[in-house]
Design an enzyme around this catalytic site. Sequence first.
Site, PDB file in Angstrom:
ATOM      1  N   CYS A 238      35.063  78.576  46.641  1.00 15.48           N
ATOM      2  CA  CYS A 238      35.435  77.921  47.885  1.00 15.48           C
ATOM      3  C   CYS A 238      36.787  78.471  48.363  1.00 15.48           C
ATOM      4  O   CYS A 238      37.687  78.664  47.549  1.00 15.48           O
ATOM      5  CB  CYS A 238      35.536  76.416  47.641  1.00 15.48           C
ATOM      6  SG  CYS A 238      35.925  75.461  49.100  1.00 15.48           S
ATOM      7  N   PRO A 239      36.911  78.792  49.611  1.00 21.63           N
ATOM      8  CA  PRO A 239      36.026  78.528  50.752  1.00 21.63           C
ATOM      9  C   PRO A 239      35.174  79.730  51.171  1.00 21.63           C
ATOM     10  O   PRO A 239      34.574  79.729  52.241  1.00 21.63           O
ATOM     11  CB  PRO A 239      37.016  78.190  51.857  1.00 21.63           C
ATOM     12  CG  PRO A 239      38.166  79.129  51.598  1.00 21.63           C
ATOM     13  CD  PRO A 239      38.253  79.206  50.077  1.00 21.63           C
TER      14      PRO A 239
END
Length: 88
Positions: free
Chosen positions: A30-31
């Site tokens: 992430c992200p």
Amino acid sequence: MDILGGARALEQEQMKANIDVEVDARGLECPMPLLQAKRALNRMQPGQHLQVLATDAGSVRDFRVFAEQSGHVLLQSGECGGYIPTCC
């Protein structure tokens, strides 16, 4: 394989046939899976389907929230074979 399992497999095969763009974000944290998906969506036409393959466990929640907030439709999300295929 039971009938329900067979129906699910057929549904998944039909969905794969409708995929226009695939993003392989396996191994990214992430992200990055969501960012790569956003980039792909920006290049796509309305009505096309995107599939994202991700291994980051937060991707399930991230894509659900993104779809709700952006007006995209999340067609399917879940874990399969150690990765998370997501279609929108």
